[in-house]
Motif scaffolding. Sequence first.
Motif, short mmCIF file in Angstrom:
data_model
loop_
_atom_site.label_atom_id
_atom_site.label_comp_id
_atom_site.label_asym_id
_atom_site.label_seq_id
_atom_site.Cartn_x
_atom_site.Cartn_y
_atom_site.Cartn_z
N VAL A 104 0.85 -1.20 0.00
CA VAL A 104 0.00 0.00 0.00
C VAL A 104 0.89 1.25 0.00
O VAL A 104 1.72 1.43 0.89
CB VAL A 104 -0.92 0.02 1.24
N GLN A 108 -2.14 5.62 -2.08
CA GLN A 108 -3.32 4.76 -1.91
C GLN A 108 -3.97 4.95 -0.54
O GLN A 108 -5.19 4.99 -0.43
CB GLN A 108 -2.94 3.30 -2.12
N ALA A 109 -3.14 5.06 0.49
CA ALA A 109 -3.69 5.25 1.84
C ALA A 109 -4.44 6.58 1.90
O ALA A 109 -5.54 6.67 2.46
CB ALA A 109 -2.58 5.22 2.88
N ALA A 111 -5.77 8.26 -0.67
CA ALA A 111 -6.96 8.21 -1.52
C ALA A 111 -8.09 7.45 -0.82
O ALA A 111 -9.25 7.86 -0.89
CB ALA A 111 -6.63 7.55 -2.86
N THR A 112 -7.74 6.36 -0.14
CA THR A 112 -8.76 5.58 0.56
C THR A 112 -9.38 6.40 1.69
O THR A 112 -10.60 6.44 1.85
CB THR A 112 -8.15 4.28 1.13
N LYS A 251 -17.21 -7.67 -4.18
CA LYS A 251 -16.24 -6.59 -4.08
C LYS A 251 -16.23 -5.71 -5.32
O LYS A 251 -15.80 -4.58 -5.28
CB LYS A 251 -14.84 -7.17 -3.84
N ALA A 254 -17.79 -2.33 -4.95
CA ALA A 254 -16.97 -1.39 -4.17
C ALA A 254 -15.78 -0.93 -4.99
O ALA A 254 -15.41 0.24 -4.98
CB ALA A 254 -16.49 -2.06 -2.89
N LYS A 255 -15.20 -1.87 -5.76
CA LYS A 255 -14.02 -1.52 -6.56
C LYS A 255 -14.36 -0.49 -7.62
O LYS A 255 -13.62 0.46 -7.84
CB LYS A 255 -13.44 -2.77 -7.22
N GLU A 258 -14.86 2.84 -5.94
CA GLU A 258 -13.60 3.44 -5.54
C GLU A 258 -12.90 4.09 -6.73
O GLU A 258 -12.15 5.04 -6.57
CB GLU A 258 -12.67 2.39 -4.93
N PRO A 262 -13.15 9.17 -7.26
CA PRO A 262 -12.16 10.24 -7.45
C PRO A 262 -12.45 11.12 -8.67
O PRO A 262 -12.26 12.33 -8.62
CB PRO A 262 -10.85 9.47 -7.67
N ILE A 428 -19.43 2.54 2.56
CA ILE A 428 -18.54 1.38 2.51
C ILE A 428 -17.33 1.63 3.43
O ILE A 428 -16.94 0.76 4.21
CB ILE A 428 -18.05 1.10 1.06
N TYR A 432 -16.44 -0.23 7.28
CA TYR A 432 -15.17 -0.82 7.66
C TYR A 432 -14.67 -0.26 8.99
O TYR A 432 -14.24 -1.00 9.87
CB TYR A 432 -14.14 -0.59 6.55
#
Lengths: 518, 143
Positions: A104, A108-109, A111-112, A251, A254-255, A258, A262, A428, A432
């Motif tokens: 990761v 990415q961290a 953006a999430t 998934k 969700a993918k 995601e 953005p 989503i 989590y």
Amino acid sequence: MHKITTLLLSVMAYIAVSLPAQAQEAPASLDARVNEAFANFTGPFVSFIFAPIPGTSFPWIVMWLVIGATVFTIYFAAVQFRFFGHAIGLVKGDYSDPDDAGEVSHFQALATALSGTVGLGNIAGVAVAVGIGGPGATFWMILAGLLGMASKFTECTLGVKYRNEYPDGTVSGGPMYYISKGFDELGLPGGKILAVLFSVFCILGALGGGNMFQANQAHAQITQITGDYPGYITGFIFAAVVFAVIVGGIKSIAKVTEKVVPFMGVMYVGAALVVLLVNFDMIGWAFGQIFAGAFTGLGVAGGFVGALIQGFKRAAFSNEAGVGSAAIAHSAVKTKEPITEGFVSLLEPLIDTVVICTMTALVIIISQQLIIDQATGNYMLNEAGTAIATVDGNSGVALTSAAFGSAISWFPFVLAIAVILFAFSTMISWSYYGLKAWTYLFGEGKVTELIFKVIFCAFIVVGAAANLGPVIDFSDAAIFAMAVVNIFCLYFLMKVVRKELNSYASRLKSGEIRKFTH
Amino acid sequence: MKLVIGLDGQSSGDKALSFAKEIAGKTEACELIVVYVIEWSPFSFQTAEENAERHKRREEEISIAMERVVTPAVKSLTDAGLTARAIVRHGDVADTIDNIAHAEGASQIVVARSSAGGLTSRLFGSSTANLVMNARVPVTVVA
């Protein structure tokens, strides 16, 4: 799978119907009954969180957040400005070891975490702030965003430092871990209890701001286009899709979200820029309104204090600085230096609040949806005297939609899609965060996790059916309750972060930490 | 002499492999480096759950690539009496193969002709085409 889905949907339907039925009063619509039962149930909690400081009308919780952010800004000597350039370098991957490819990344961290925060807070929340507190609320919102960068820096550094890395290669992190481990390390008592308390509030926050508020405003946006229909219908549809993703393990939905979110974010800012460009001659006026309103209130309910409260509240709700949720999302990053994720995370309030929220506010102000009394130059209040009167009587997401629509007639349709996707991706993300808090309390396991996920989906239905007022109150209260515990603990743990910061800064200066040549 | 062989896990990769085997057989003291790149970008978007499991997945991806593609290839080379070793990396295929070849001081890269076709390769170009255009080491493309 299909059978389980049907069964759970029936359970949720039963909850939605039986919950308000126990409340009171006879012939009212299902939505109204859900709303009333919900408002009665959450009332005391909401009143406590938003209790004013004695002798003033200022809620203590807002003061709590601002003082926290200010303390961190001073304690770390304005880290958000000193290390801003370095944060950009980290996100670009300049300091990432090529041997860590496939792990990761900082980007990415970030953006999430952003996809969890950029959402309806930026679109609907800002409209609520400006609608009640006037343009001046924007000034306080930006200030809160800039200060909040230091809170985020502190919590995300700790999130990585004290995360759990399991033998199977997965990681779990967040305030519940840094509170309990950090307090133990410093020899302080009560870490475990505070971690449990945080987890309880985190679950409520996940159900409130991370769920009900999203469902509620998504429904409001859909009915803007389709015409009115009962909220529980939207609720059931959302609940079914979220259920399919978090329980059914589909998934791919969700993918896809995601990846689309953005672009929606970029498109939203792009559309806001178009509106601003079309009205470029009014940008100066809009900023004039923001500054004048910040210190005088321009006639809004509660005067300039009202503007300030709204600005700070919505900033905190939108960027979640000091709340602790981001620490959960950021903790999965691959880095040898926890502090690097702290630097990266401070970009989050900047993007979320200082850029995106400000765009929304400017569009609402410039499109002149808020009615000004030409005689006094002040804003006119609505009949109830609780908010500024708007052209079509809109509030929340409908106000933002109308503001964009006044300049780009077809944009409300695009906005509706964006709102639904933002709402979905935030749900989503929060499912989590809530789950991590839930498993911290009850342990990991298929059944305990399923229970939380079903509760989460049931709340989507309640959120879509209830009115904006009680939902937003509960959502704010739950998310701020997380900040009460989190910031309290950060005061004790911030010296750990300062040690990391000093060590890293000196190694960066000496050239021990340098860019990798790719 | 060092040769880098870029594999793509498809049958076309076998052609590259046998071509490299042929050259190596004719060259004295030739070391073969079999490279397999798992397509990955640090700038992609993932869910929080995917992030939490990323390290685990990465290990799984590497072990699958080793087991299915790279180890059999290295074995076939060593069986033929050649010196060979394997590298599995995540990243952009063209950049990563070039970086490895450059870092290892390889004198040549051997890859198969692009296996991507249609719209995708028209829009983004294929990894092979990108490698040929940007490599700092001579590239042989096996048809």
